[in-house]
Each structure stands twice: as structure tokens, then as C-alpha cells.
Design a protein around this motif. Sequence first.
Motif, PDB file in Angstrom:
ATOM      1  N   GLY A   5       0.779  -1.225   0.000  1.00 52.23           N
ATOM      2  CA  GLY A   5       0.000   0.000   0.000  1.00 52.23           C
ATOM      3  C   GLY A   5       0.813   1.278   0.000  1.00 52.23           C
ATOM      4  N   TRP A   6       2.126   1.177   0.086  1.00 54.79           N
ATOM      5  CA  TRP A   6       2.977   2.363   0.118  1.00 54.79           C
ATOM      6  C   TRP A   6       3.832   2.450  -1.137  1.00 54.79           C
ATOM      7  CZ3 TRP A   6       5.576   3.003   5.600  1.00 54.79           C
ATOM      8  CH2 TRP A   6       4.609   3.381   6.529  1.00 54.79           C
ATOM      9  N   THR A   7       3.974   3.671  -1.632  1.00 54.88           N
ATOM     10  CA  THR A   7       4.876   3.939  -2.742  1.00 54.88           C
ATOM     11  C   THR A   7       6.297   4.137  -2.215  1.00 54.88           C
ATOM     12  OG1 THR A   7       4.599   6.329  -2.584  1.00 54.88           O
ATOM     13  CG2 THR A   7       3.022   5.134  -4.017  1.00 54.88           C
ATOM     14  N   VAL A   8       7.215   4.269  -3.141  1.00 54.27           N
ATOM     15  CA  VAL A   8       8.599   4.593  -2.778  1.00 54.27           C
ATOM     16  C   VAL A   8       8.626   5.894  -1.968  1.00 54.27           C
ATOM     17  CG1 VAL A   8      10.804   5.356  -3.777  1.00 54.27           C
ATOM     18  CG2 VAL A   8       9.648   3.309  -4.678  1.00 54.27           C
ATOM     19  N   ALA A   9       7.854   6.891  -2.398  1.00 51.66           N
ATOM     20  CA  ALA A   9       7.817   8.172  -1.678  1.00 51.66           C
ATOM     21  C   ALA A   9       7.251   8.004  -0.269  1.00 51.66           C
ATOM     22  CB  ALA A   9       6.999   9.200  -2.461  1.00 51.66           C
ATOM     23  N   ASP A  10       6.264   7.133  -0.124  1.00 49.92           N
ATOM     24  CA  ASP A  10       5.693   6.886   1.205  1.00 49.92           C
ATOM     25  C   ASP A  10       6.737   6.300   2.154  1.00 49.92           C
ATOM     26  OD1 ASP A  10       3.144   7.747   0.347  1.00 49.92           O
ATOM     27  OD2 ASP A  10       2.511   5.706  -0.152  1.00 49.92           O
ATOM     28  N   VAL A  11       7.514   5.340   1.673  1.00 50.89           N
ATOM     29  CA  VAL A  11       8.540   4.729   2.528  1.00 50.89           C
ATOM     30  C   VAL A  11       9.604   5.771   2.880  1.00 50.89           C
ATOM     31  CG1 VAL A  11      10.271   2.904   2.774  1.00 50.89           C
ATOM     32  CG2 VAL A  11       8.110   2.422   1.606  1.00 50.89           C
ATOM     33  N   PRO A  20      14.024  -0.533   5.307  1.00 50.77           N
ATOM     34  CA  PRO A  20      13.178   0.261   4.413  1.00 50.77           C
ATOM     35  C   PRO A  20      13.920   0.785   3.184  1.00 50.77           C
ATOM     36  CG  PRO A  20      12.847   0.922   6.688  1.00 50.77           C
ATOM     37  CD  PRO A  20      14.038   0.017   6.662  1.00 50.77           C
ATOM     38  N   SER A  21      15.226   0.989   3.297  1.00 47.71           N
ATOM     39  CA  SER A  21      15.996   1.404   2.115  1.00 47.71           C
ATOM     40  C   SER A  21      15.928   0.329   1.041  1.00 47.71           C
ATOM     41  CB  SER A  21      17.452   1.680   2.492  1.00 47.71           C
ATOM     42  OG  SER A  21      17.541   2.789   3.359  1.00 47.71           O
ATOM     43  N   GLY A  22      15.952  -0.930   1.465  1.00 50.61           N
ATOM     44  CA  GLY A  22      15.782  -2.031   0.522  1.00 50.61           C
ATOM     45  C   GLY A  22      14.396  -2.034  -0.093  1.00 50.61           C
ATOM     46  N   ASP A  23      13.379  -1.719   0.717  1.00 52.95           N
ATOM     47  CA  ASP A  23      12.014  -1.627   0.189  1.00 52.95           C
ATOM     48  C   ASP A  23      11.933  -0.559  -0.896  1.00 52.95           C
ATOM     49  OD1 ASP A  23      11.254  -3.509   2.120  1.00 52.95           O
ATOM     50  OD2 ASP A  23      10.546  -1.989   3.525  1.00 52.95           O
ATOM     51  N   ILE A  24      12.624   0.550  -0.665  1.00 50.40           N
ATOM     52  CA  ILE A  24      12.646   1.646  -1.638  1.00 50.40           C
ATOM     53  C   ILE A  24      13.349   1.219  -2.918  1.00 50.40           C
ATOM     54  CG2 ILE A  24      13.746   3.892  -2.114  1.00 50.40           C
ATOM     55  CD1 ILE A  24      13.064   4.655   0.805  1.00 50.40           C
ATOM     56  N   SER A  25      14.538   0.641  -2.802  1.00 47.54           N
ATOM     57  CA  SER A  25      15.307   0.310  -4.009  1.00 47.54           C
ATOM     58  C   SER A  25      14.628  -0.779  -4.832  1.00 47.54           C
ATOM     59  CB  SER A  25      16.747  -0.062  -3.666  1.00 47.54           C
ATOM     60  OG  SER A  25      16.810  -1.276  -2.966  1.00 47.54           O
ATOM     61  N   GLU A  26      14.019  -1.752  -4.162  1.00 45.06           N
ATOM     62  CA  GLU A  26      13.289  -2.783  -4.904  1.00 45.06           C
ATOM     63  C   GLU A  26      12.104  -2.174  -5.641  1.00 45.06           C
ATOM     64  OE1 GLU A  26      13.836  -6.134  -5.488  1.00 45.06           O
ATOM     65  OE2 GLU A  26      15.807  -5.697  -4.648  1.00 45.06           O
TER      66      GLU A  26
END
Length: 140
Positions: A34-40, A115-121
Motif C-alpha cells: 500500500g505504500w509507494t517509494v515516496a511513502d517509505v 526500508p531502504s531495501g524496500d525503496i530500491s526494490e
Amino acid sequence: MDPWPMIEADRRALGDYLSGLSADEWNRPSLCSGWTVADVAAHMLVVPTLSKGSTFLAFLGSGFYLTKFSDNMVRRIRAEKSPAQLAAAMSEAASSQNVPLGLNPMGVLVETLVPSGDISEGAGRPLAFPANHYAVGLDH
């Protein structure tokens, strides 16, 4: 071991990484449902930029429900900051040593790495921190 130099370096690297994302990459879904890269990215600004008191009051306002607290904070930060401002804020907050209630500095390191991994993926671009940072985080 003092994790703060690793946290600062990783936040600075993340700020640089974020500053290079396209509008499309910012809006892609992250690995957080439910979260975008910007949200994370917005979520990652809660720890370094909010005082313990502000965090506690926001948590109280969410009925001590962590998911609601996180969603509320992300919405607030996203309403206040553009993607470019999120990237700049990450770099500016890199040296913050705020530790939220219930966490310790090693937990802050993990809360930087994962969370940085969540963003990069989500963005589809590699982002890797030094291997020893992951090793220290995994030992936590």
C-alpha cells in the motif's frame, strides 16, 4: 559498537539515491503493501526528524496502533514535502541521533537498512550499503 557513523553514512547515501529518482520511480509501489517509494521515504523521516514527545503524542493520537500511527505520519510528511524535499530532508537529517521509545541505536540502524531495501526494490534501482553495515544489523 557505535552504529551512528553507519546510520549517518547510510542516510546520506539514501538521500543521494533519492535525489536521483524520476517521478515515475517515486510513485512506484514499494515492498511495503500500500505504500509507494515516496511513502517509505517519508516514513523513514519520522525517526530522525521528530522528537520523542512529538512521536509519543502522534502515537497516542493513533490509539497506540502502530499501523495507524505510521500511516498518519506518512500522510502528514507527504503533504508537507515534495519528493525533492524528501530527498533533501533525508540528507539533512543524516546525523540525527534521535531514538524513538522502544528502540535502541542498533534498531535505528536496522530501521535504516530494511526500508531502504524496500525503496530500491520498488524503484527498480540498486542501492547497497557497505556489507559490514548489514552484518552489524543482522547481528542485532
